[in-house]
Motif scaffolding. Sequence first.
Motif, PDB file in Angstrom:
ATOM      1  N   UNK A 236      15.318   0.554   2.140  1.00  0.00           N
ATOM      2  CA  UNK A 236      14.030   1.150   1.774  1.00  0.00           C
ATOM      3  C   UNK A 236      12.980   0.783   2.814  1.00  0.00           C
ATOM      4  N   UNK A 237      11.855   1.465   2.703  1.00  0.00           N
ATOM      5  CA  UNK A 237      10.701   1.153   3.562  1.00  0.00           C
ATOM      6  C   UNK A 237       9.680   0.314   2.811  1.00  0.00           C
ATOM      7  N   UNK A 238      10.080  -0.182   1.651  1.00  0.00           N
ATOM      8  CA  UNK A 238       9.179  -0.979   0.824  1.00  0.00           C
ATOM      9  C   UNK A 238       8.858  -2.303   1.507  1.00  0.00           C
ATOM     10  N   UNK A 239       7.628  -2.759   1.385  1.00  0.00           N
ATOM     11  CA  UNK A 239       7.238  -4.060   1.927  1.00  0.00           C
ATOM     12  C   UNK A 239       7.868  -5.156   1.073  1.00  0.00           C
ATOM     13  N   UNK A 240       8.718  -5.943   1.703  1.00  0.00           N
ATOM     14  CA  UNK A 240       9.514  -6.917   0.962  1.00  0.00           C
ATOM     15  C   UNK A 240       8.634  -7.959   0.279  1.00  0.00           C
ATOM     16  N   UNK A 241       7.639  -8.451   1.009  1.00  0.00           N
ATOM     17  CA  UNK A 241       6.768  -9.480   0.446  1.00  0.00           C
ATOM     18  C   UNK A 241       6.080  -9.010  -0.828  1.00  0.00           C
ATOM     19  N   UNK A 242       5.593  -7.765  -0.812  1.00  0.00           N
ATOM     20  CA  UNK A 242       4.925  -7.233  -1.996  1.00  0.00           C
ATOM     21  C   UNK A 242       5.906  -7.007  -3.141  1.00  0.00           C
ATOM     22  N   UNK A 243       7.116  -6.535  -2.802  1.00  0.00           N
ATOM     23  CA  UNK A 243       8.118  -6.295  -3.844  1.00  0.00           C
ATOM     24  C   UNK A 243       8.499  -7.600  -4.542  1.00  0.00           C
ATOM     25  N   UNK A 244       8.714  -8.665  -3.767  1.00  0.00           N
ATOM     26  CA  UNK A 244       9.070  -9.952  -4.362  1.00  0.00           C
ATOM     27  C   UNK A 244       7.906 -10.546  -5.139  1.00  0.00           C
TER      28      UNK A 244
END
Length: 372
Positions: A236-244
């Motif tokens: 995905x192109x999701x920002x990992x830091x924000x997702x976690x």
Amino acid sequence: KNTYDGVASTQITSEELGIAGIHTGNYQKVQSNYYDWRMMSAFLRANYNFRYKYYLTFSFRADGSSKFPSDNRWGYFPSAGLSWNFNRENLLKNLNFFVLLNLGLVLTAVGIVYFKNPNHFAFGGTSGLSILLADLFPRINVGGFMWIINIVLVVLGFIFLGIKCMGWTIYSSFALSFFVSGCEWLYPSGVSLSGDAMLDLVFAVFLPALGAAIVFDIGASTGGTDIVALILAKYTSMEIGKALMVSDILIVLAAAVRFGMGTGLYCILGLIGKSFVVDGAIENIRLRKVCTIMTANPQPILDFIIHDMNRSATVEKAYGAYTHHELSVLVTVLTRRQALQLRNFLRENDPHSFITIVNSSEIIGKGFRSFN
């Protein structure tokens, strides 16, 4: 082929003559013997090495002689050997990595079992989710749920990432679950050790954060949700830091609903404090001193840096803006202890020099952290 002649004699005039006086006596016996015999040997050796570090040798030797009976004339001597070129192994580095990795995981496990779990501090991650599930399903403890969650995450990692991308994350996931279960077995405690929720919160934040900082500093991870981060980064192109962060907040909100608003607020404080403590711990672990020295007599200082502290320095020529005197500028990177030694050396041997010392936690290159 060999021929042997034998002679016997008696009445030798003098025994002192020995074999040289045999002709002075009476010959009793003259005998001639003829021998025809053969020997044969064969030798075979095979060598193999792997990366010039591990060696395998196999040898086979056969010796035969016609002197022995026909059914027992040959002897066979097989042998095999393994060797290890110790000089090509970086064992100390690997051992240091393994020790630090397990130290960080043990500190994290102690914080989870003895400070997080008794107070229901669910800050997020697999430990926070396990604390929630262990309260909902009390037949399984926190360590048991960590095993279940980490096994599921590792299987997902195998499916979506492959084993090569997982690296030490697999070991960290299972090792942390093992250490948590070990702590629960060694000293099972379902109540606060101190009786003070705020004091427990400090250790619930500090110990896992320090453990995570040690693990992150050596380039490893504590596993768990890091596997989710790797999957999100790949697909995905999701920002990992924000997702976690969103997942951690959801776990904190669930803890507030389950254990009450007071516990939820403690969890929020712990979630915020954890990030600051991890960053601060990593900064202090990596901290080095960048020393810049201006002096008119650089050689004694360079000798001290190179020979006494086993470091090096960069030398530049400069001049004073006010005096216009020529100066040498020395730049070197040292540990805190070495920086103190250098300052004491300058105070005693070059009190007219000028030194600035700046903190830095990102020193990359030979003698410090590698680019990898």
